[in-house]
Write a protein that holds these residues in place. Structure first.
Motif, PDB file in Angstrom:
ATOM      1  N   ALA A   1       0.829  -1.292   0.051  1.00 43.06           N
ATOM      2  CA  ALA A   1      -0.036  -0.129   0.027  1.00 43.06           C
ATOM      3  C   ALA A   1       0.799   1.269   0.005  1.00 43.06           C
ATOM      4  O   ALA A   1       2.003   1.210   0.703  1.00 43.06           O
ATOM      5  CB  ALA A   1      -0.913   0.180   1.343  1.00 43.06           C
ATOM      6  N   PRO A   2       0.437   2.461  -0.762  1.00 46.95           N
ATOM      7  CA  PRO A   2       1.440   3.409  -0.721  1.00 46.95           C
ATOM      8  C   PRO A   2       1.283   4.486   0.538  1.00 46.95           C
ATOM      9  O   PRO A   2       2.273   4.932   0.714  1.00 46.95           O
ATOM     10  CB  PRO A   2       0.845   4.161  -2.029  1.00 46.95           C
ATOM     11  N   ALA A   3       0.347   4.228   1.104  1.00 43.00           N
ATOM     12  CA  ALA A   3      -0.011   5.249   2.175  1.00 43.00           C
ATOM     13  C   ALA A   3      -0.788   4.346   3.388  1.00 43.00           C
ATOM     14  O   ALA A   3      -1.469   3.358   2.850  1.00 43.00           O
ATOM     15  CB  ALA A   3      -0.528   6.293   2.022  1.00 43.00           C
ATOM     16  N   LEU A   4      -0.515   4.647   4.558  1.00 39.05           N
ATOM     17  CA  LEU A   4      -1.693   4.079   5.777  1.00 39.05           C
ATOM     18  C   LEU A   4      -2.858   4.933   5.589  1.00 39.05           C
ATOM     19  O   LEU A   4      -2.998   6.122   5.887  1.00 39.05           O
ATOM     20  CB  LEU A   4      -1.136   4.428   6.879  1.00 39.05           C
ATOM     21  N   ASP A   5      -4.139   4.259   5.183  1.00 37.20           N
ATOM     22  CA  ASP A   5      -5.260   4.806   5.030  1.00 37.20           C
ATOM     23  C   ASP A   5      -6.380   3.804   5.682  1.00 37.20           C
ATOM     24  O   ASP A   5      -6.438   2.764   5.367  1.00 37.20           O
ATOM     25  CB  ASP A   5      -5.550   4.993   3.445  1.00 37.20           C
ATOM     26  N   MET A   6      -7.319   4.279   6.291  1.00 38.40           N
ATOM     27  CA  MET A   6      -8.460   3.805   6.751  1.00 38.40           C
ATOM     28  C   MET A   6      -9.464   3.264   5.616  1.00 38.40           C
ATOM     29  O   MET A   6     -10.033   2.361   5.505  1.00 38.40           O
ATOM     30  CB  MET A   6      -9.302   4.482   7.879  1.00 38.40           C
ATOM     31  N   ASN A   7      -9.834   4.507   4.881  1.00 38.78           N
ATOM     32  CA  ASN A   7     -10.803   4.287   3.974  1.00 38.78           C
ATOM     33  C   ASN A   7     -10.652   4.091   2.444  1.00 38.78           C
ATOM     34  O   ASN A   7     -11.691   3.862   1.479  1.00 38.78           O
ATOM     35  CB  ASN A   7     -11.935   5.591   3.929  1.00 38.78           C
ATOM     36  N   ASN A   8      -9.360   3.806   1.987  1.00 36.51           N
ATOM     37  CA  ASN A   8      -9.225   3.757   0.571  1.00 36.51           C
ATOM     38  C   ASN A   8      -9.837   2.244   0.114  1.00 36.51           C
ATOM     39  O   ASN A   8      -9.449   1.243   0.861  1.00 36.51           O
ATOM     40  CB  ASN A   8      -7.770   3.477   0.515  1.00 36.51           C
ATOM     41  N   GLU A   9     -10.513   2.194  -0.826  1.00 37.19           N
ATOM     42  CA  GLU A   9     -11.151   0.939  -1.295  1.00 37.19           C
ATOM     43  C   GLU A   9     -10.111  -0.248  -1.605  1.00 37.19           C
ATOM     44  O   GLU A   9     -10.769  -1.341  -1.977  1.00 37.19           O
ATOM     45  CB  GLU A   9     -12.091   1.237  -2.249  1.00 37.19           C
ATOM     46  N   LYS A  10      -8.909   0.184  -2.242  1.00 39.95           N
ATOM     47  CA  LYS A  10      -8.137  -0.599  -2.829  1.00 39.95           C
ATOM     48  C   LYS A  10      -6.933  -1.085  -1.893  1.00 39.95           C
ATOM     49  O   LYS A  10      -6.727  -2.582  -1.747  1.00 39.95           O
ATOM     50  CB  LYS A  10      -7.256  -0.366  -3.988  1.00 39.95           C
ATOM     51  N   TYR A  11      -6.667  -0.388  -0.930  1.00 40.38           N
ATOM     52  CA  TYR A  11      -5.600  -0.666   0.239  1.00 40.38           C
ATOM     53  C   TYR A  11      -5.657  -0.264   1.491  1.00 40.38           C
ATOM     54  O   TYR A  11      -4.983  -0.413   2.511  1.00 40.38           O
ATOM     55  CB  TYR A  11      -4.271  -0.137  -0.352  1.00 40.38           C
ATOM     56  N   GLY A  12      -7.091   0.350   1.734  1.00 41.23           N
ATOM     57  CA  GLY A  12      -7.220   0.949   3.010  1.00 41.23           C
ATOM     58  C   GLY A  12      -7.380  -0.177   4.194  1.00 41.23           C
ATOM     59  O   GLY A  12      -7.703  -1.185   3.991  1.00 41.23           O
ATOM     60  N   ILE A  13      -7.327   0.129   5.295  1.00 41.17           N
ATOM     61  CA  ILE A  13      -7.467  -0.897   6.621  1.00 41.17           C
ATOM     62  C   ILE A  13      -8.824  -1.608   6.703  1.00 41.17           C
ATOM     63  O   ILE A  13      -8.992  -2.599   6.598  1.00 41.17           O
ATOM     64  CB  ILE A  13      -7.126  -0.126   7.949  1.00 41.17           C
ATOM     65  N   LYS A  14      -9.591  -0.745   6.340  1.00 39.41           N
ATOM     66  CA  LYS A  14     -11.035  -1.328   6.255  1.00 39.41           C
ATOM     67  C   LYS A  14     -11.327  -2.271   5.274  1.00 39.41           C
ATOM     68  O   LYS A  14     -11.635  -3.464   5.401  1.00 39.41           O
ATOM     69  CB  LYS A  14     -12.193  -0.002   6.247  1.00 39.41           C
ATOM     70  N   ALA A  15     -10.796  -2.038   4.089  1.00 38.58           N
ATOM     71  CA  ALA A  15     -10.826  -2.996   2.933  1.00 38.58           C
ATOM     72  C   ALA A  15     -10.006  -4.188   3.340  1.00 38.58           C
ATOM     73  O   ALA A  15     -10.372  -5.355   2.848  1.00 38.58           O
ATOM     74  CB  ALA A  15     -10.555  -2.393   1.667  1.00 38.58           C
ATOM     75  N   GLU A  16      -8.824  -4.081   3.754  1.00 37.52           N
ATOM     76  CA  GLU A  16      -7.931  -5.089   3.986  1.00 37.52           C
ATOM     77  C   GLU A  16      -8.671  -6.016   5.301  1.00 37.52           C
ATOM     78  O   GLU A  16      -8.508  -7.291   4.968  1.00 37.52           O
ATOM     79  CB  GLU A  16      -6.434  -4.545   4.552  1.00 37.52           C
ATOM     80  N   ARG A  17      -9.398  -5.416   6.135  1.00 36.57           N
ATOM     81  CA  ARG A  17      -9.594  -6.378   7.110  1.00 36.57           C
ATOM     82  C   ARG A  17     -11.009  -7.153   6.748  1.00 36.57           C
ATOM     83  O   ARG A  17     -11.132  -8.222   6.892  1.00 36.57           O
ATOM     84  CB  ARG A  17     -10.224  -5.488   8.310  1.00 36.57           C
ATOM     85  N   ARG A  18     -11.788  -6.346   5.880  1.00 36.17           N
ATOM     86  CA  ARG A  18     -12.731  -7.262   5.323  1.00 36.17           C
ATOM     87  C   ARG A  18     -12.469  -8.342   4.457  1.00 36.17           C
ATOM     88  O   ARG A  18     -12.987  -9.415   4.390  1.00 36.17           O
ATOM     89  CB  ARG A  18     -13.757  -6.276   4.305  1.00 36.17           C
ATOM     90  N   ALA A  19     -11.301  -8.093   3.511  1.00 33.33           N
ATOM     91  CA  ALA A  19     -10.974  -9.345   2.867  1.00 33.33           C
ATOM     92  C   ALA A  19     -10.071 -10.176   3.741  1.00 33.33           C
ATOM     93  O   ALA A  19     -10.373 -11.560   3.356  1.00 33.33           O
ATOM     94  CB  ALA A  19     -10.002  -8.769   1.823  1.00 33.33           C
ATOM     95  N   GLU A  20      -9.198  -9.912   4.565  1.00 32.36           N
ATOM     96  CA  GLU A  20      -8.449 -10.750   5.300  1.00 32.36           C
ATOM     97  C   GLU A  20      -9.033 -11.809   6.185  1.00 32.36           C
ATOM     98  O   GLU A  20      -8.957 -12.838   6.297  1.00 32.36           O
ATOM     99  CB  GLU A  20      -7.179 -10.135   5.888  1.00 32.36           C
ATOM    100  N   LEU A  21     -10.072 -11.045   7.031  1.00 32.90           N
ATOM    101  CA  LEU A  21     -10.721 -11.608   7.813  1.00 32.90           C
ATOM    102  C   LEU A  21     -12.392 -12.198   7.637  1.00 32.90           C
ATOM    103  O   LEU A  21     -12.999 -12.518   8.475  1.00 32.90           O
ATOM    104  CB  LEU A  21     -10.713 -10.738   9.059  1.00 32.90           C
ATOM    105  N   TYR A  22     -12.278 -12.394   6.411  1.00 31.35           N
ATOM    106  CA  TYR A  22     -13.902 -12.844   5.571  1.00 31.35           C
ATOM    107  C   TYR A  22     -14.057 -14.021   6.397  1.00 31.35           C
ATOM    108  O   TYR A  22     -13.479 -15.177   6.361  1.00 31.35           O
ATOM    109  CB  TYR A  22     -13.538 -12.832   4.188  1.00 31.35           C
ATOM    110  N   GLY A  23     -15.311 -13.998   6.634  1.00 24.18           N
ATOM    111  CA  GLY A  23     -16.014 -15.333   7.135  1.00 24.18           C
ATOM    112  C   GLY A  23     -15.627 -15.738   8.599  1.00 24.18           C
ATOM    113  O   GLY A  23     -15.740 -16.677   9.331  1.00 24.18           O
ATOM    114  N   GLU A  24     -14.712 -14.680   9.535  1.00 19.79           N
ATOM    115  CA  GLU A  24     -14.281 -15.032  10.731  1.00 19.79           C
ATOM    116  C   GLU A  24     -15.002 -14.347  12.003  1.00 19.79           C
ATOM    117  O   GLU A  24     -14.646 -14.547  12.912  1.00 19.79           O
ATOM    118  CB  GLU A  24     -12.574 -14.659  10.784  1.00 19.79           C
ATOM    119  N   GLY A  25     -16.040 -13.771  11.526  1.00 16.33           N
ATOM    120  CA  GLY A  25     -17.055 -13.205  12.495  1.00 16.33           C
ATOM    121  C   GLY A  25     -16.453 -11.734  13.018  1.00 16.33           C
ATOM    122  O   GLY A  25     -17.008 -11.081  14.219  1.00 16.33           O
TER     123      GLY A  25
END
Length: 142
Positions: free
Chosen positions: A44-68
């Motif tokens: 990721a080029p920068a630390l961002d909460m909301n970026n749809e491609k590399y933001g922390i929210k998007a990363e948590r949604r993808a990485e922790l999918y199905g884990e509650g």
């Protein structure tokens, strides 16, 4: 038994730094990129909460999918009222395949109200717990 994955620890750390916490042994961006690199993604080029491609929210949604984790994440970020506004308002019934190969799906109203701010951030205290401890006060809205 796995209680918490290392990827979740790194994403929690990156989120804490992004929300104004001070970085320790590594930067929040480094923690985020460790998770992304393990998944075969570019840094990721920068630390961002909301970026749809590399933001922390998007990363948590993808990485922790199905884990509650999703519901608690949405409540913590204050996004639940918007994202879950229609949750539980409709039921989907699968009635098999049509002759043309498409699915026969019926949507029906459940009478649900979706996510309600001021109520759904907390779960109800079970009645058995309230009966065992009369000093407990039920969470608001329940």
């Amino acid at each position: 038994v796995v209680y918490m994955r290392y990827a979740e620890v790194l994403l929690n750390y990156a989120e804490a730094v992004a929300m104004g916490g001070s970085a320790g042994a590594m930067s929040g961006l480094e923690a985020l990129n460790l998770v992304r690199n393990r998944a075969g993604l570019q840094n990721a080029p920068a630390l961002d909460m909301n970026n749809e491609k590399y933001g922390i929210k998007a990363e948590r949604r993808a990485e922790l999918y199905g884990e509650g984790h999703r519901f608690i994440d949405l409540v913590r970020w204050g996004d639940a009222p918007q994202v879950l506004a229609d949750c539980g308002k409709q039921a989907v019934t699968f009635n098999g395949l049509k002759e043309d190969g498409s699915f026969d799906i019926v949507l029906s109203s459940t009478g649900g109200t979706g996510f309600k701010s001021g109520k759904n951030e907390l779960f109800p205290i079970p009645i058995t717990d309230k009966n065992n401890n009369p000093g407990l006060v039920q969470n608001p809205g329940w």
